[in-house]
Scaffold this motif. Sequence first.
Motif, PDB file in Angstrom:
ATOM      1  N   ALA A 293     -42.140  -3.575 -97.867  1.00 44.52           N
ATOM      2  CA  ALA A 293     -42.678  -2.940 -96.669  1.00 44.52           C
ATOM      3  C   ALA A 293     -42.260  -3.707 -95.409  1.00 44.52           C
TER       4      ALA A 293
ATOM      5  N   GLN B 202     -45.454  -5.471-100.701  1.00 46.57           N
ATOM      6  CA  GLN B 202     -45.588  -6.006 -99.350  1.00 46.57           C
ATOM      7  C   GLN B 202     -44.243  -6.485 -98.813  1.00 46.57           C
TER       8      GLN B 202
ATOM      9  N   ASN C 167     -44.660   3.036 -99.085  1.00 52.15           N
ATOM     10  CA  ASN C 167     -45.047   1.829 -99.805  1.00 52.15           C
ATOM     11  C   ASN C 167     -44.751   2.025-101.284  1.00 52.15           C
TER      12      ASN C 167
END
Length: 477
Positions: free
Chosen positions: A342, A339, A390
């Motif tokens: 990203a 995350q 990702n």
Amino acid sequence: MEQAEIGLIGLGVMGSNLALNIAEKGNKIAVFNRTQEATKKFYAEAGALQSQIIPCETLEEFVAAIRPPRPIIIMIKAGDPVDQQMELLKPYLSAGDIMIDAGNANFRDTMRRFDSLKDSPLTFIGMGVSGGEEGARHGPSIMVGGTEESWKRVEKVLTSISAKFNGDPCVAWLGNDGAGHFVKTIHNGIEYADMQMIAEIYGILRDGLKLSAPEISKVFGNWNTGRLNSYLIEITEKVLAAADPITGQPMVDVILDAAGQKGTGKWSVIEAQNLGVAATGIEAAVAGRILSSQKAERVEAEKILGLPDTLAFPAVDGVAFLKDLESALLAAKIGAYAQGFAVMAAASKEYGWHLPMPTIAKIWRAGCIIRSQFLDEITSAFTKDPDVANLIVTPAFAALVKETDGALRRVVSTAALAGLPVPALASALSYFDSYRRSRGTANLIQAQRDFFGAHGFDRVDGVDKHHGPWGSGAAIY
């Protein structure tokens, strides 16, 4: 007298340790503090490093002591004090001089400061420094944002003082204006998530398996020899093993369960949402700290609501469950890092920074708080595919997610049935389940939005018809 290669303002804990690190690595440094007593005390305690330090009593003397173009590190409280210090410095500076904010600044402040100097002969660097007091003194991870020209002026000094991983310096120029401080912010966001996940595993071991702090310390110590090897796991073992010198109890057992925060985790969440990137692990960690700080409210709530009736922890195979906990923590950590990267990828496009993802992973391998064994694997994954959407869909990490998914699912469900809160672990599981599901449930949300607001929707068959047959009660707001 020989001029200093660099200057530093602010001799607090971080500033003084960074200055000593700079001096120890053979760089002449000029230092200044708002209070002369602090400067004198710092110099007096510098010992053998005094020959590398030029203590200054005035800003004019300080600036004159540095070789042009002058790089000046400002290591003071973030926010308005930095702006005020910059204004005090400007009258003494010359063309090409560089003011460097090395605090935990909001990257938007850094962009503003950089922009404010664009028509002047001066420039600015926003420099993220990770590693705490120990890192500042002996080698931090350093994230630099500014012009490439200004980076080249400080590259030699910063490379000399940075942490090293197998000989590689953990410092890099990451892009223009706020790039360095943004990457440091996301580093801290991942740190928040990592710490929350570790705390949730600790809670299962303490309240579920009823292990003592010294026993839990041994569990973390064992994990630190394997795939979870990292700085945070290492210090968790040490923290849990420590005894309170006053009561003799485990130190962690006498610490109030109310966590503080200084804002970088919150900034990470805000920027992730602004960029349209799901960073659920960081969000859960920030919310966890907020709830932890509401100690008085939680005490009253327990009196009124009681604890769940399901608090009897289910019978588990101790050895197998410990392996599940280890794998679950690994899976959740992967989610948090994925995350974070990203968010940085989205920001890189938004602000035109061209952030080098493999380089960021490399400079986090030593010196910083989230240094861990699998940053090498992250470096490798981004080197092979720098533009991957990702991290969890790269071959190596896809395999790890598949391997640890079952353990994470078992741990989250066991904790939920026992009434033990695991918001960050659960968020990682939901993130994986949502990200890999090609057909989700947002079609219903789109139908609802169209019903009450005529917002429209796209159809799976591509037909050019974007509203539903909701009747006369639809689109009333």
